[in-house]
Design a protein around this motif. Structure first.
Motif, PDB file in Angstrom:
ATOM      1  N   UNK A 459       0.763  -1.241   0.000  1.00  9.09           N
ATOM      2  CA  UNK A 459       0.000   0.000   0.000  1.00  9.09           C
ATOM      3  C   UNK A 459       0.789   1.283   0.000  1.00  9.09           C
ATOM      4  N   UNK A 460       1.970   1.282  -0.609  1.00  4.96           N
ATOM      5  CA  UNK A 460       2.747   2.504  -0.763  1.00  4.96           C
ATOM      6  C   UNK A 460       2.887   2.816  -2.246  1.00  4.96           C
ATOM      7  N   UNK A 461       2.955   4.100  -2.547  1.00  6.04           N
ATOM      8  CA  UNK A 461       3.247   4.529  -3.909  1.00  6.04           C
ATOM      9  C   UNK A 461       4.456   5.448  -3.865  1.00  6.04           C
ATOM     10  N   UNK A 462       5.443   5.144  -4.671  1.00  4.23           N
ATOM     11  CA  UNK A 462       6.626   5.988  -4.784  1.00  4.23           C
ATOM     12  C   UNK A 462       6.590   6.645  -6.161  1.00  4.23           C
ATOM     13  N   UNK A 463       6.478   7.965  -6.141  1.00  3.83           N
ATOM     14  CA  UNK A 463       6.325   8.737  -7.369  1.00  3.83           C
ATOM     15  C   UNK A 463       7.654   9.380  -7.723  1.00  3.83           C
ATOM     16  N   UNK A 464       8.176   9.042  -8.871  1.00  3.00           N
ATOM     17  CA  UNK A 464       9.450   9.591  -9.293  1.00  3.00           C
ATOM     18  C   UNK A 464       9.271  10.837 -10.138  1.00  3.00           C
ATOM     19  N   UNK A 465      10.168  11.796  -9.967  1.00  4.33           N
ATOM     20  CA  UNK A 465      10.146  12.969 -10.837  1.00  4.33           C
ATOM     21  C   UNK A 465      10.422  12.551 -12.273  1.00  4.33           C
ATOM     22  N   UNK A 466       9.870  13.309 -13.220  1.00  4.07           N
ATOM     23  CA  UNK A 466      10.168  13.051 -14.624  1.00  4.07           C
ATOM     24  C   UNK A 466      11.676  13.127 -14.845  1.00  4.07           C
ATOM     25  N   UNK A 467      12.178  12.184 -15.609  1.00  2.29           N
ATOM     26  CA  UNK A 467      13.622  12.075 -15.827  1.00  2.29           C
ATOM     27  C   UNK A 467      13.878  11.742 -17.280  1.00  2.29           C
ATOM     28  N   UNK A 468      14.885  12.358 -17.852  1.00  3.80           N
ATOM     29  CA  UNK A 468      15.226  12.094 -19.241  1.00  3.80           C
ATOM     30  C   UNK A 468      16.283  11.004 -19.314  1.00  3.80           C
ATOM     31  N   UNK A 469      15.952   9.946 -20.044  1.00  8.32           N
ATOM     32  CA  UNK A 469      16.857   8.816 -20.239  1.00  8.32           C
ATOM     33  C   UNK A 469      17.458   8.902 -21.637  1.00  8.32           C
ATOM     34  N   UNK A 470      18.772   8.759 -21.717  1.00 14.03           N
ATOM     35  CA  UNK A 470      19.472   8.906 -22.991  1.00 14.03           C
ATOM     36  C   UNK A 470      19.598   7.561 -23.688  1.00 14.03           C
ATOM     37  N   UNK A 518      16.397  10.568  -3.556  1.00 12.22           N
ATOM     38  CA  UNK A 518      15.885  11.898  -3.180  1.00 12.22           C
ATOM     39  C   UNK A 518      14.740  12.401  -4.047  1.00 12.22           C
ATOM     40  N   UNK A 519      14.649  11.932  -5.291  1.00 19.23           N
ATOM     41  CA  UNK A 519      13.578  12.395  -6.176  1.00 19.23           C
ATOM     42  C   UNK A 519      12.316  11.570  -6.109  1.00 19.23           C
ATOM     43  N   UNK A 520      12.243  10.597  -5.195  1.00 19.21           N
ATOM     44  CA  UNK A 520      11.038   9.788  -5.047  1.00 19.21           C
ATOM     45  C   UNK A 520      10.189  10.344  -3.906  1.00 19.21           C
ATOM     46  N   UNK A 521       8.931  10.629  -4.185  1.00 18.34           N
ATOM     47  CA  UNK A 521       7.994  11.064  -3.152  1.00 18.34           C
ATOM     48  C   UNK A 521       7.056   9.913  -2.846  1.00 18.34           C
ATOM     49  N   UNK A 522       7.056   9.460  -1.607  1.00 23.03           N
ATOM     50  CA  UNK A 522       6.203   8.343  -1.224  1.00 23.03           C
ATOM     51  C   UNK A 522       4.906   8.816  -0.625  1.00 23.03           C
ATOM     52  N   UNK A 523       3.830   8.167  -1.006  1.00 29.51           N
ATOM     53  CA  UNK A 523       2.511   8.472  -0.458  1.00 29.51           C
ATOM     54  C   UNK A 523       1.831   7.158  -0.084  1.00 29.51           C
ATOM     55  N   UNK A 524       0.795   7.256   0.724  1.00 30.08           N
ATOM     56  CA  UNK A 524       0.106   6.078   1.244  1.00 30.08           C
ATOM     57  C   UNK A 524      -1.214   5.873   0.528  1.00 30.08           C
ATOM     58  N   UNK A 525      -1.507   4.634   0.139  1.00 34.09           N
ATOM     59  CA  UNK A 525      -2.883   4.325  -0.188  1.00 34.09           C
ATOM     60  C   UNK A 525      -3.383   3.181   0.690  1.00 34.09           C
ATOM     61  N   UNK A 526      -2.767   3.085   1.874  1.00 36.35           N
ATOM     62  CA  UNK A 526      -3.224   2.209   2.948  1.00 36.35           C
ATOM     63  C   UNK A 526      -3.440   3.082   4.180  1.00 36.35           C
ATOM     64  N   UNK A 527      -4.512   2.851   4.905  1.00 38.26           N
ATOM     65  CA  UNK A 527      -4.816   3.648   6.092  1.00 38.26           C
ATOM     66  C   UNK A 527      -3.794   3.364   7.189  1.00 38.26           C
ATOM     67  N   UNK A 528      -3.087   4.382   7.681  1.00 37.42           N
ATOM     68  CA  UNK A 528      -2.139   4.141   8.770  1.00 37.42           C
ATOM     69  C   UNK A 528      -2.878   3.950  10.091  1.00 37.42           C
TER      70      UNK A 528
END
Length: 735
Positions: A459-470, A518-528
């Motif tokens: 129940x966790x979501x880790x959202x990564x910032x947009x990143x350019x891959x070469x 550092x560029x990953x923002x974690x959010x919950x979709x499980x009730x703490x």
């Protein structure tokens, strides 16, 4: 788990608004945990913070949906199975996932509350999958559940097949005798239209592949002069649709779902057509499915079985600033897809993106492709897309997982080219084993910029910032590696600032949970179990409430102040969590409006209170980054434990405080915090290494970690993580 995330972006969930004087009262919305909602087809949608969502398809689901956002901001997801009944028997409110989230909040078992209407004199009866709870005259109330949704979905397919067999328009026969409408209970009635422009009737004649009036089609219509004036679905009945619209220029998407005799989806066809509505006289247009003859195909260097296709039509109006998007989402093996080539629209632009994913035919080969191909304006005649090895970036994804979590999560990728990034990119993906590794070949044909996200089994979501891959380069990206804790990061791209001031507004909050990137923002979709946020100014409490991870202050005095934020999060007792179960974060920083409290926030990001004369300033908040030597279950078997600790200030595209970091200390507890021992820390200026011994007696336990750090301008951060990692059987080889 199949998953799609739409418009996901790093942001502050559960932001409260508090005035400078706490006696004036507080207002706001509790922490924006994800909610699971149910469509009438039984498909379940997990709505996460910041607009993200994941799809949990029901048994027998077609795996095909249409997605769009209405002018009022509500998001709609319409399964192909239900499309023939939209606005005839099935009210659009049933697919408004924003409204469903509110209706299902707190409902037992994910029930969808329903209102059913019947013709006068009919005896209300329940369609398959729906339970009636009350009947009053020619109306009834009832509900549908995730378990009963597939039965309702089957009834839709069966009725559609019967209509086709008998030569009737698909969706025209009542699902049960006398039924005229099913809507979400409590959904507001359609407002009485108040025209702000002179309106003109536009009649659309829509024909199928045989040239006959289409009985299974819809049209998405967008005003290209000004998208805010019109962006809507036009119901089509017996091949005809009528709508009152302002005079001007329009882009129409004719959407055709070809079904076999049993009502199963066998092909998707989209017709792009430009329409002008004159200021005088009648306006008519004919949309012919037969013009959508160009197949959309994708080939890859190595064999891959398609597991999704996401097609985006983004109409940007004449201003070049505002736009309206429509997406066709297909999971599993996408049905054959056809489209008609189209030039650039006469007014505005049409940004067209085909995103495609496929996995190795043999699971043990452990690779997949995620590719995107874009057209800047119009639909190219050639819809045969291919990617060569020289156009691909190789990304080795490493997924860590709590030992108590389930075995599978989801990796999502969203093409985020400069145009999509302006309007909110979408991410889509498929299930992947966790813990584990995966090689993802990312396409660079559409700028190479991707937004990546991971949904874990617990129940966790880790959202990564947009990143350019070469193209031609190899990357390694870690996900959900612990210890997991609240904090801030070094963000890139367009963001909402978590710690900024603008004039007399100040916001201070944290990402509720984060991993070691550092560029990953974690959010919950499980009730703490619990969460609580307290904010102090100069020692006085200005906000103190459960269910928040941040607050905004308005009307703050233009005087130097010390702000302290305390955030507590407990996942103790929540299924799937045995590590990082309780975190306590205590953050202090100095605010000095006359001495520039931070750095200017980059122009593509924003904060509360920002105006042309009150720009956003990033506040000097400290943040911690943990690089703990452990395996992908966050378990260590080393007799000497190594922790690389990073201490820095939050930054956005490199902008942020440059105040020197003055020190850091680390303590460890092997008895659930009863006793603590300080451990050696070496390093300077924000880069440290801590070392301690994992005694063999600690095998099978989960130690706790406490870290404290300071900067040169009075800032500090202290964080305690209970059950930070697991000690395995200590290896003594070589010792």
């Amino acid at each position: 788990m199949l998953a799609v995330a739409v418009g996901a972006a790093t942001g502050l969930s559960g932001l409260a608004v508090a005035h400078a004087d706490p006696a004036t009262g507080l207002s706001g919305t509790p922490t924006d945990l994800a909610r699971t909602v149910t469509l009438v087809t039984g498909d379940r949608i997990v709505l996460g913070p910041n607009g993200s969502l994941s799809l949990l398809p029901a048994a027998g689901s077609s795996g095909s949906l249409a997605s769009y956002r209405a002018p009022d901001g509500d998001r709609y997801l319409i399964p192909t199975t239900a499309a023939p009944y939209l606005s005839r028997q099935l009210d659009p409110s049933l697919f408004d996932v924003t409204a469903l989230a509110a209706a299902e909040n707190g409902a037992a078992g994910g029930r969808v509350p329903l209102q059913l209407t019947f013709t006068a004199g009919s005896t209300p009866t329940a369609p398959a999958g729906i339970t009636l709870t009350s009947v009053t005259g020619d109306s009834a109330t009832g509900y549908l559940t995730p378990a009963s949704g597939p039965a309702f979905s089957t009834s839709l397919r069966t009725a559609a097949a019967t209509d086709r067999e008998r030569g009737r328009p698909v969706g025209s026969t009542p699902l049960v005798p006398g039924l005229t409408d099913i809507s979400l209970a409590g959904a507001p009635s359609a407002p009485v239209a108040t025209p702000h422009y002179p309106l003109h009737i536009l009649q659309l004649s829509v024909n199928d592949l045989t040239g006959k009036p289409a009985d299974f089609a819809s049209v998405f219509l967008v005003d290209t002069d000004q998208t805010s004036r019109e962006q809507t679905f036009v119901p089509i009945g017996a091949g005809i649709g009528r709508i009152a619209v302002p005079a001007g220029n329009y882009t129409a998407l004719g959407l055709f779902d070809d079904l076999d005799a049993s009502g199963n989806l066998v092909a998707l066809r989209t017709v792009v057509q430009y329409i002008t509505v004159p200021a005088t006289g009648a306006a008519t247009a004919t949309i012919n499915e037969v013009t959508a003859t160009t197949p959309v195909t994708v080939t890859t260097p190595k064999p891959a079985n398609a597991d999704y296709e996401l097609t985006t039509f983004l109409t940007i109006d004449s201003s070049g600033v505002t736009g309206a998007g429509f997406q066709s989402i297909d999971f599993g093996t996408p049905p054959p897809t056809y489209i008609n080539p189209a030039p650039a629209p006469p007014v505005g632009t049409l940004h067209y993106v085909v995103q495609w994913g496929g996995e190795a035919p043999t699971a043990s080969d452990n690779y997949r492709y995620d590719l995107a191909f874009a057209s800047d304006n119009g639909i190219p005649a050639d819809q045969s897309y291919s990617a060569t090895d020289s156009q691909l970036a190789t990304v080795h994804d490493q997924f860590s997982a709590d030992p108590a979590a389930g075995p599978q999560g989801s990796l999502l990728n969203g093409a985020s080219d400069p145009v999509l990034a302006r309007f909110g990119a979408s991410a889509i993906g498929m299930g992947t084993p966790m813990p584990g590794t995966n090689t993802d070949y990312l396409g660079t044909n559409d700028s190479g910029s991707w937004s990546q996200q991971v949904f874990t089994a617990n129940g966790l979501a880790f959202l990564g910032d947009a990143r350019t891959f070469a193209a031609g380069r190899t990357y390694t990206v870690a996900w959900a590696h612990g210890p997991l804790a609240a904090g801030l990061g070094q963000y890139t791209g367009s963001q909402f600032c978590l710690v900024c001031s603008a004039g007399s507004d100040l916001q201070l909050g944290v990402d509720a949970i984060g991993d070691n990137v550092p560029g990953h923002a974690g959010v919950l979709f499980t009730e703490p179990t619990s969460s609580h946020f307290t904010l102090y100014r100069d020692g006085a409490v200005v906000f103190d409430q459960d269910g928040y991870d941040g607050a905004e202050l308005t009307g703050i005095p233009a005087a130097p102040s010390t702000y302290r934020a305390v955030f507590d999060l407990s996942m103790a007792g929540v299924a799937g969590f045995s590590q990082s179960t309780v975190t306590h974060t205590d953050l202090t920083m100095r605010y000095n409006p006359t001495a520039s409290p931070g750095s200017a926030l980059p122009a593509d990001s924003s904060c509360f209170g920002e105006t042309a004369t009150t720009p956003c300033e990033i506040l000097p908040a400290l943040t911690l980054n943990y690089q703990l030597a452990s395996d992908q279950t966050n378990t260590s078997t080393a007799p000497v434990q190594v922790l690389k600790l990073g201490v820095d200030h939050v930054s956005y595209d490199g902008a942020g405080s440059r105040a020197p970091i003055t020190g850091a200390s680390v303590r460890i507890s092997f008895d659930s915090g009863t006793t603590w021992q300080r451990v050696p820390v070496i390093g300077f200026d924000g880069s440290y290494v801590a070392l301690w011994r994992n005694p063999s007696s600690a095998s099978g336990t989960d130690p706790s970690i406490e870290v404290t750090a300071t900067d040169a301008i009075g800032g500090s951060i202290s964080q305690t993580i209970s059950n930070a990692y697991t000690v395995g059987t200590i290896s003594t080889a070589g010792h």
